[in-house]
Design a protein around this motif. Structure first.
Motif, PDB file in Angstrom:
ATOM      1  N   ARG A  75      49.042  39.095  43.941  1.00 57.47           N
ATOM      2  CA  ARG A  75      48.765  40.529  44.049  1.00 57.47           C
ATOM      3  C   ARG A  75      47.690  40.872  43.281  1.00 57.47           C
ATOM      4  N   ALA A  80      44.094  36.862  47.940  1.00 60.16           N
ATOM      5  CA  ALA A  80      45.593  36.631  47.282  1.00 60.16           C
ATOM      6  C   ALA A  80      46.497  35.634  48.226  1.00 60.16           C
ATOM      7  N   TYR A  82      46.212  46.445  43.894  1.00 59.80           N
ATOM      8  CA  TYR A  82      47.387  46.774  44.529  1.00 59.80           C
ATOM      9  C   TYR A  82      48.545  47.117  43.815  1.00 59.80           C
ATOM     10  N   TYR A 100      44.741  38.788  38.773  1.00 62.91           N
ATOM     11  CA  TYR A 100      45.887  38.880  39.553  1.00 62.91           C
ATOM     12  C   TYR A 100      47.363  38.559  38.917  1.00 62.91           C
ATOM     13  N   TYR A 137      58.635  43.297  46.333  1.00 61.66           N
ATOM     14  CA  TYR A 137      57.371  42.908  46.948  1.00 61.66           C
ATOM     15  C   TYR A 137      57.711  42.061  48.253  1.00 61.66           C
TER      16      TYR A 137
END
Length: 186
Positions: free
Chosen positions: A83, A59, A87, A9, A111
Motif C-alpha cells: 500500500r 501496489a 492509501y 510503499y 487490510y
C-alpha cells in the motif's frame, strides 16, 4: 515521495514470525527488497512490515513481485499486501473510532487485498459482541476491541474462513498503522 519519481510503499506480510514458524528475519527481508531494486528500504517490528521506494509498478504488481521473491528465497508462500503512503494516510484519517482517546491495543486495522462488501459480514450479529465493534472502510476493516485483540471474540468471528474467503487479510494494531504512515511519508 522518496527519491524523485518514486513512491513510498509499505509491504505488509501476512503470517510470518508467529509461534516460531515461517521465519523471515528482517535483515534478510531488507536485503531481498534491495535486491529487487527498491530504495530507502526499512522494516518495522518483527511481524512483517517493510517500507521502500519504487518508481515502477503499482501496489498489486509490487506485492506479487515481493511475494514471489519471498517464496523463492524462504521456500514457503507469503501473502503480501503493498500500500502506498496516500492509501495508508487515508485509512488513518478515515478511522471511525476516536483513536486519540483509545489505547493502541484496543484499535486495529485489517487490510484486505480487494474491496469487501458489507453483506459479507451480514450474518454477524454485531450487538452480540458489544462493546466490541467493527466498521468497514476502503479495503480495510476497523476493529475496536476494548480488551485487546487476543481476547476479542469479535476478532475470532471476523477471521472465520467463510468471511475472509477470496481475499488476503492482515491485521495491524493502531501503533503500527500510525508508524507505517510516518515511515512512508518521508
Amino acid at each position: 515521495m522518496g527519491t524523485t519519481g518514486t513512491t513510498r510503499y509499505a509491504a505488509l506480510l501476512r503470517g510470518i514470525n508467529v509461534g516460531g514458524s515461517r521465519k523471515v528475519p528482517m535483515a534478510e527481508l531488507r536485503t531481498l527488497l534491495q535486491d529487487l531494486g527498491y530504495a530507502d528500504v526499512g522494516t518495522y517490528l518483527q511481524s512483517g512490515n517493510a517500507v521502500f521506494s519504487s518508481g515502477h509498478g503499482d501496489a498489486d504488481s509490487l506485492a506479487a513481485q515481493v511475494s514471489a521473491a519471498l517464496a523463492e528465497h524462504f521456500g514457503f508462500p507469503v501473502d503480501v499486501l503493498v500500500r502506498d503512503h496516500a492509501y495508508l494516510r487515508a485509512v488513518l484519517d478515515a478511522c471511525p473510532f476516536p483513536a486519540a482517546e483509545l489505547e493502541a491495543r484496543q484499535l486495529h486495522a485489517t487490510y484486505f487485498s480487494a474491496p469487501v462488501a458489507p453483506d459479507r459480514f451480514g450474518s454477524l450479529d454485531q450487538q452480540a459482541f458489544r462493546p466490541e465493534e467493527f466498521r468497514l472502510g476502503d479495503r480495510v476493516l476497523y476493529l475496536y476491541a476494548p480488551d485487546g485483540l487476543g481476547r476479542s471474540e469479535l476478532a475470532q468471528a471476523l477471521s472465520r474462513p467463510r468471511l475472509t474467503k477470496g481475499v488476503v487479510a492482515t491485521t495491524r494494531n493502531w501503533n503500527t498503522v500510525v508508524k507505517l504512515v510516518e515511515l512512508t511519508g518521508g
